[in-house]
Design a protein around this motif. Structure first.
Motif: not given
Length: 188
Positions: A136-150, A178-188
């Motif tokens: 949620l913290r990463a989503q609130d800053t726009g760093a991670v897409r909103r549709d990603v869940s735990v 981990v970087d590959l995955f998190l780069d893939g879910i980064a908000a654009r």
């Protein structure tokens, strides 16, 4: 009466000792043989009857969750403690990497991780809540897409852990994966 596992009645002293012996034996056997090690072997190593083991841990996932409990609590505390020093993206990367490191500690745990994480033990609950908070913290800053869940994060940790376990990849590649995955879910 001794402290009981989460959600259970307090244990008699002998039952608490048996539980602790089972956990210690399971930790050793599972480290040697993996998460699909024989319950009979664990019971023998703990010097308890197989019925005692099944009474305390009716499923393999309940045993794996109990073994993981303290590590997951520590992982969650560590993550919270460094919160003010890391960005939301760095925090979730560190937590995910540490979770993978925990999972590969016990060969075979990755295959049961989803069920283990939903077991409700204090450590499993704390780590799911910490993952939710970081996400949620990463989503609130726009760093991670909103549709990603735990559950998506648990799936990613499972996939990375299985890959390391099955292909013998050097665990030092964990952070790259981990970087590959998190780069893939980064908000654009």
């Amino acid at each position: 009466m001794a402290n009981a596992p989460h959600g259970e009645a307090p244990l008699r002293a002998d039952a608490a000792r048996n539980r602790e012996r089972i956990l210690q034996a399971a930790e050793v056997v599972l480290a040697e043989k993996g998460a699909d090690a024989s319950f009979d072997e664990i019971a023998k190593r703990a010097k308890v009857g197989i019925g005692t083991l099944y009474r305390r841990f009716p499923t393999r996932e309940s045993l794996l969750a109990a073994i993981s409990d303290e590590r997951l609590l520590a992982l969650s505390r560590t993550s919270l403690a460094r919160d003010d020093r890391l960005s939301p993206t760095a925090s979730i990367r560190a937590f995910a990497g540490e979770l993978v490191d925990h999972v590969i500690h016990c060969r075979g745990l990755a295959a049961s991780l989803g069920a283990v994480m939903k077991s409700g033990t204090p450590g499993c609950h704390a780590s799911r809540e910490e993952a939710r908070r970081l996400l949620l913290r990463a989503q609130d800053t726009g760093a991670v897409r909103r549709d990603v869940s735990v559950d998506d994060l648990v799936c990613m940790v499972t996939a990375i852990s299985l890959a390391i376990e099955q292909d013998g990849t050097d665990p030092s590649r964990t952070s790259h994966r981990v970087d590959l995955f998190l780069d893939g879910i980064a908000a654009r």
